[in-house]
Write an enzyme that holds these catalytic residues in place. Structure first.
Site, PDB file in Angstrom:
ATOM      1  N   GLU A   1      34.035 -37.547 -48.013  1.00 18.08           N
ATOM      2  CA  GLU A   1      35.495 -37.579 -48.118  1.00 18.08           C
ATOM      3  C   GLU A   1      36.094 -38.056 -46.811  1.00 18.08           C
ATOM      4  O   GLU A   1      35.599 -37.726 -45.725  1.00 18.08           O
ATOM      5  CB  GLU A   1      35.991 -36.161 -48.458  1.00 18.08           C
ATOM      6  CG  GLU A   1      37.500 -36.006 -48.622  1.00 18.08           C
ATOM      7  CD  GLU A   1      38.201 -35.577 -47.327  1.00 18.08           C
ATOM      8  OE1 GLU A   1      39.447 -35.569 -47.310  1.00 18.08           O
ATOM      9  OE2 GLU A   1      37.515 -35.258 -46.334  1.00 18.08           O
TER      10      GLU A   1
ATOM     11  N   ARG B   1      48.881 -36.356 -51.112  1.00 15.22           N
ATOM     12  CA  ARG B   1      47.747 -36.379 -50.175  1.00 15.22           C
ATOM     13  C   ARG B   1      46.644 -37.267 -50.756  1.00 15.22           C
ATOM     14  O   ARG B   1      45.856 -36.836 -51.598  1.00 15.22           O
ATOM     15  CB  ARG B   1      47.227 -34.964 -49.940  1.00 15.22           C
ATOM     16  CG  ARG B   1      46.218 -34.861 -48.794  1.00 15.22           C
ATOM     17  CD  ARG B   1      45.717 -33.437 -48.636  1.00 15.22           C
ATOM     18  NE  ARG B   1      44.938 -33.269 -47.415  1.00 15.22           N
ATOM     19  CZ  ARG B   1      45.452 -32.925 -46.241  1.00 15.22           C
ATOM     20  NH1 ARG B   1      46.748 -32.686 -46.136  1.00 15.22           N
ATOM     21  NH2 ARG B   1      44.683 -32.790 -45.178  1.00 15.22           N
TER      22      ARG B   1
ATOM     23  N   CYS C   1      38.101 -37.715 -39.775  1.00 12.60           N
ATOM     24  CA  CYS C   1      38.937 -38.829 -40.215  1.00 12.60           C
ATOM     25  C   CYS C   1      39.834 -39.374 -39.115  1.00 12.60           C
ATOM     26  O   CYS C   1      40.409 -40.441 -39.270  1.00 12.60           O
ATOM     27  CB  CYS C   1      39.804 -38.401 -41.404  1.00 12.60           C
ATOM     28  SG  CYS C   1      40.957 -37.069 -41.016  1.00 12.60           S
TER      29      CYS C   1
ATOM     30  N   ARG D   1      43.210 -39.290 -50.550  1.00 12.94           N
ATOM     31  CA  ARG D   1      41.953 -39.280 -49.819  1.00 12.94           C
ATOM     32  C   ARG D   1      40.933 -40.113 -50.578  1.00 12.94           C
ATOM     33  O   ARG D   1      40.913 -40.132 -51.811  1.00 12.94           O
ATOM     34  CB  ARG D   1      41.423 -37.857 -49.652  1.00 12.94           C
ATOM     35  CG  ARG D   1      42.247 -36.984 -48.693  1.00 12.94           C
ATOM     36  CD  ARG D   1      42.155 -37.517 -47.271  1.00 12.94           C
ATOM     37  NE  ARG D   1      42.841 -36.694 -46.293  1.00 12.94           N
ATOM     38  CZ  ARG D   1      44.096 -36.872 -45.912  1.00 12.94           C
ATOM     39  NH1 ARG D   1      44.833 -37.819 -46.480  1.00 12.94           N
ATOM     40  NH2 ARG D   1      44.642 -36.111 -44.971  1.00 12.94           N
TER      41      ARG D   1
END
Length: 357
Positions: A130, A174, A83, A176
């Site tokens: 992800e 968080r 990422c 995502r």
């Protein structure tokens, strides 16, 4: 008698196995991992300490060196592809260094295309990818458009996305993006996944006086006799002075940069891979003492890993690994949501094969 798995999957950019934990066996949704790819030797050390049943299991390092024809057949492809090329922090750092980011990053940004060639060759029934929330907005949305075009138009998969906040499961903010695709059309609706109301606060992950000792931690983080976290996790006077001055400087300049001090009843900022440097994004308030970092075990809990999860590496490596991982119960929720559609796809596949025989 050997248990027959409900489906098989491969685990790409596996890190320490957070995604695998949600999809595999009795603790997950019943799948069997037939191949893992992870290049970092320390992450691999943690992964192997927790997933020891490597019978009929292929473990590869660098995905760019894997011939897609040699990848085992599988029903589901899983991948938390790197990422940093797309994250806000990663883009800022690369801009400051004059380096490319996104698909222009010569090492990490192109790794999505290794996923593409494996999907193209093996044609799994489903996949789940992800990444950071910022993937959708990177380069004014062009990066994400490339990804969707590849998955939908070139590979022919039915693709849906959703940003999921781990805050529904652990006391950590968080967000995502999860990208789910099915080879055959179905009525899967990613937005139909119901997430629990966020209720957990920081106390749920902190070491507590009287807690049961964890044998594989062997007192590395918590003194059970005293009922205290080891002193080494308390910030030094110099570091605490520096962080306060740094925060004051940015506050006076109108910026929001600074440390994140967490008190009882609160939740945390996002745990990042840089946590090992100074712990500034999540500092635990201590009465009459300087604040402290989370211990690696507390970081594991913050990411939804149970206390059975073994941490065989140094604190520095552990902080990097948990900061790069996933909130396991958030992934588990999506896995549960996908499972009926995976099962239907496999039943249809077997029926088609029977008719063709």
């Amino acid at each position: 008698m050997t248990h027959q798995p409900d489906f098989t999957f491969i685990d790409l950019f596996a890190g320490i196995g957070g995604i695998r934990r949600a999809f595999e066996g009795k603790k997950g949704i019943g799948g069997k991992c037939v191949m893992t790819s992870e290049w970092n030797k320390y992450a691999r050390q943690t992964y192997e300490a927790n997933f020891l049943d490597h019978d009929d299991h292929m473990f590869n390092g660098d995905i760019t060196e894997i011939d897609e024809r040699e990848v085992p057949d599988h029903d589901v492809l899983l991948g938390g592809f790197p990422c940093q090329p797309f994250s806000i922090a990663g883009v800022s750092k690369k801009n400051a260094l004059g380096r490319a980011h996104g698909f222009d990053d010569p090492t990490q940004g192109t790794l999505f295309f290794d996923i593409k060639r494996i999907i193209d060759e093996k044609r799994p029934a489903a996949f789940m990818l992800e990444n950071v929330k910022n993937l959708k907005s990177h380069d004014r949305g062009r990066t994400f458009e490339v990804i969707k075009t590849v998955l939908e138009d070139e590979l022919g998969y039915q693709v849906q996305t959703r940003v999921v906040n781990g805050r529904s499961f652990t006391p950590q903010n968080r967000e995502r993006i999860l990208i789910v695709g099915f080879r055959e059309a179905n009525d899967f609706d990613i937005d139909a996944l119901e997430l629990p109301e966020p209720r957990k606060t920081i106390e749920s992950v902190l070491h507590q006086k009287g807690e049961t000792p964890i044998p594989h931690d062997a007192g590395r983080y918590f003194d059970h006799r005293k009922g205290e976290v080891l002193d080494k996790y308390t910030l030094t006077e110099n570091l605490w002075t520096y962080l306060q001055a740094y925060a004051d400087k940015h506050k006076s300049a109108g910026n929001g940069f600074g440390f994140g001090l967490v008190k009882p009843g609160m939740t945390t900022r996002t745990l990042s891979a840089r946590y090992y440097k100074d712990g500034s994004e999540i500092l635990i308030h201590q009465e009459n003492k300087r604040p402290r970092r989370l211990t690696p075990r507390e970081c594991a809990r913050l990411m939804g890993f149970g206390d059975d999860f073994v941490i065989p590496v140094s604190d520095t490596q552990a902080y990097k690994q948990f900061g790069n991982s996933v909130v396991v119960p958030a992934i588990h929720a999506m896995a549960d949501h996908m499972k009926p559609y995976i099962e239907k796809a496999l039943v249809a596949e077997r029926e088609s094969a029977r008719r063709s025989a």
